[in-house]
Write a protein that holds these residues in place. Structure first.
Motif, PDB file in Angstrom:
ATOM      1  N   LYS A 120      80.612  58.719  38.032  1.00 22.08           N
ATOM      2  CA  LYS A 120      80.125  59.836  37.219  1.00 22.08           C
ATOM      3  C   LYS A 120      81.058  61.018  37.406  1.00 22.08           C
ATOM      4  O   LYS A 120      81.426  61.367  38.534  1.00 22.08           O
ATOM      5  N   VAL A 121      81.442  61.645  36.305  1.00 24.63           N
ATOM      6  CA  VAL A 121      82.347  62.786  36.353  1.00 24.63           C
ATOM      7  C   VAL A 121      81.574  64.015  36.825  1.00 24.63           C
ATOM      8  O   VAL A 121      80.673  64.499  36.144  1.00 24.63           O
ATOM      9  N   GLN A 133      92.517  66.605  35.517  1.00 23.91           N
ATOM     10  CA  GLN A 133      92.049  65.918  36.722  1.00 23.91           C
ATOM     11  C   GLN A 133      90.534  65.840  36.709  1.00 23.91           C
ATOM     12  O   GLN A 133      89.851  66.835  36.490  1.00 23.91           O
ATOM     13  N   LEU A 134      90.025  64.645  36.948  1.00 20.02           N
ATOM     14  CA  LEU A 134      88.590  64.420  37.042  1.00 20.02           C
ATOM     15  C   LEU A 134      88.204  64.227  38.500  1.00 20.02           C
ATOM     16  O   LEU A 134      88.928  63.582  39.263  1.00 20.02           O
ATOM     17  N   THR A 135      87.063  64.757  38.874  1.00 18.97           N
ATOM     18  CA  THR A 135      86.489  64.502  40.188  1.00 18.97           C
ATOM     19  C   THR A 135      85.201  63.720  39.985  1.00 18.97           C
ATOM     20  O   THR A 135      84.319  64.157  39.242  1.00 18.97           O
ATOM     21  N   LEU A 136      85.097  62.561  40.634  1.00 16.75           N
ATOM     22  CA  LEU A 136      83.933  61.696  40.466  1.00 16.75           C
ATOM     23  C   LEU A 136      82.864  61.996  41.510  1.00 16.75           C
ATOM     24  O   LEU A 136      83.088  62.763  42.450  1.00 16.75           O
ATOM     25  N   HIS A 137      81.714  61.384  41.353  1.00 18.96           N
ATOM     26  CA  HIS A 137      80.558  61.666  42.202  1.00 18.96           C
ATOM     27  C   HIS A 137      80.808  61.383  43.678  1.00 18.96           C
ATOM     28  O   HIS A 137      80.163  61.962  44.551  1.00 18.96           O
ATOM     29  N   ASP A 138      81.763  60.489  43.985  1.00 21.86           N
ATOM     30  CA  ASP A 138      82.040  60.137  45.371  1.00 21.86           C
ATOM     31  C   ASP A 138      83.238  60.884  45.934  1.00 21.86           C
ATOM     32  O   ASP A 138      83.706  60.584  47.043  1.00 21.86           O
ATOM     33  N   GLY A 139      83.757  61.865  45.187  1.00 17.84           N
ATOM     34  CA  GLY A 139      84.885  62.655  45.651  1.00 17.84           C
ATOM     35  C   GLY A 139      86.237  62.149  45.190  1.00 17.84           C
ATOM     36  O   GLY A 139      87.248  62.832  45.385  1.00 17.84           O
ATOM     37  N   GLY A 152      79.568  65.012  33.449  1.00 17.39           N
ATOM     38  CA  GLY A 152      78.365  64.249  33.157  1.00 17.39           C
ATOM     39  C   GLY A 152      78.644  62.896  32.538  1.00 17.39           C
ATOM     40  O   GLY A 152      77.775  62.022  32.553  1.00 17.39           O
ATOM     41  N   ASP A 153      79.834  62.714  31.971  1.00 16.37           N
ATOM     42  CA  ASP A 153      80.216  61.403  31.434  1.00 16.37           C
ATOM     43  C   ASP A 153      80.417  60.421  32.587  1.00 16.37           C
ATOM     44  O   ASP A 153      80.524  60.821  33.753  1.00 16.37           O
ATOM     45  N   SER A 154      80.489  59.150  32.257  1.00 13.19           N
ATOM     46  CA  SER A 154      80.818  58.136  33.255  1.00 13.19           C
ATOM     47  C   SER A 154      82.074  57.406  32.829  1.00 13.19           C
ATOM     48  O   SER A 154      82.346  57.257  31.634  1.00 13.19           O
ATOM     49  N   VAL A 155      82.856  56.969  33.801  1.00  8.43           N
ATOM     50  CA  VAL A 155      84.075  56.212  33.537  1.00  8.43           C
ATOM     51  C   VAL A 155      84.085  54.972  34.419  1.00  8.43           C
ATOM     52  O   VAL A 155      83.480  54.948  35.496  1.00  8.43           O
ATOM     53  N   TYR A 220      70.246  64.143  37.894  1.00 11.27           N
ATOM     54  CA  TYR A 220      69.671  62.957  38.529  1.00 11.27           C
ATOM     55  C   TYR A 220      69.958  61.670  37.760  1.00 11.27           C
ATOM     56  O   TYR A 220      69.566  60.590  38.222  1.00 11.27           O
ATOM     57  N   VAL A 221      70.588  61.751  36.604  1.00 14.87           N
ATOM     58  CA  VAL A 221      70.846  60.548  35.821  1.00 14.87           C
ATOM     59  C   VAL A 221      72.339  60.285  35.721  1.00 14.87           C
ATOM     60  O   VAL A 221      73.153  61.208  35.770  1.00 14.87           O
TER      61      VAL A 221
END
Length: 263
Positions: A120-121, A133-139, A152-155, A220-221
């Motif tokens: 998740k972005v 540069q994108l930062t994802l939910h896990d860093g 909020g998008d997902s990749v 949360y989603v």
């Protein structure tokens, strides 16, 4: 600083029994922050592939246990939402996915699905050279050319070359799963995105077939694809807490060498 984590105070997402012993292993530094589950817990408490920290270290030294395509070497390495855990010699692969209740569970997947990971972005910025540069939910951070990817998008990220192989926009009609809150683990489609004025969190209404659906906080989603909820079998879950009678037997087991005394 202690190398141990009290079971009762462990994050609710950790798949550990909480009434068996006082302590469990503490997660090391790495992705997912405090929500990351130590790899040892998955190997020992969930899958039952090892009985102790010593056995886990031996297994990891063989290089056949991989996380997101890379050999894992540290039994304390944090494992979190959407990580891919693989056992090369066994031909087994799992995706870490939240079950109903918010606890992280292992969903079996095939080898092809294990080549990439959903993210998740959580942040987006322009860096030197004009790149995005994108930062994802896990860093994890990624440099991308597609400027249409937003917060909020997902990749889906290829585990080998770290390229983006799929993009799922955060928008009405998108398939999502709740990963936190009282609806954690539930899946549906976004019916409405409500933008809250001021500092309050935005909300989303999630529609479900044959159900009234639910409303939750937007953070949360996570937007997902149907392939990310279709496993090859039932999820591997941690055992339930033992009864008080059985607890005394567990306390007498000395094979769990990451524990310390209650004193």
């Amino acid at each position: 600083m202690s190398d141990h984590q009290k079971r009762l105070s462990a994050p609710t997402s950790w798949p550990v029994a909480r009434k068996t012993k006082k302590y469990t292993v503490k997660a090391g530094a790495g992705p997912h922050g405090q929500e990351g589950v130590p790899l040892l817990i998955l190997l020992r408490d969930v899958l039952g592939y090892v009985d102790s920290k010593k056995e886990a270290r031996y297994a990891l030294d063989q290089g056949s246990i991989v996380v997101n395509g890379q050999a894992a070497r540290d039994e304390r390495r944090p494992i979190g939402m959407f990580d891919i855990l693989g056992f090369v010699e066994r031909g087994e692969f799992y995706r870490v996915f939240p079950d109903e209740g918010g606890r992280l569970a292992l969903t079996p997947i095939d080898a092809d699905s294990a080549d990439s990971k959903l993210g998740k972005v959580a942040g987006k910025q322009t860096v030197a050279g004009g790149q995005t540069q994108l930062t994802l939910h896990d860093g994890q951070t990624l440099l991308v050319e597609d400027d249409s990817i937003g917060g909020g998008d997902s990749v889906v990220v290829d585990n080998e070359d770290k390229s983006v192989v799929a993009h799922f926009p955060y928008e009405e009609g998108a398939l999502v799963t709740a990963v936190r809150g009282q609806h954690a683990g539930q899946i549906g489609t976004i019916g409405e995105i409500a933008i809250t004025a001021g500092s309050g969190p935005n909300n989303v209404t999630v529609e479900q077939d044959g159900d009234a659906g639910f409303e939750t906080i937007a953070d949360y989603v996570v937007v997902i694809d149907e392939n990310f909820v279709e496993g090859d079998g039932e999820s591997a879950d941690a055992p339930e807490d033992v009864t008080e009678e059985a607890s005394s037997e567990v306390e007498a087991d000395t094979s769990d060498d990451d524990e310390v005394s209650d004193e």
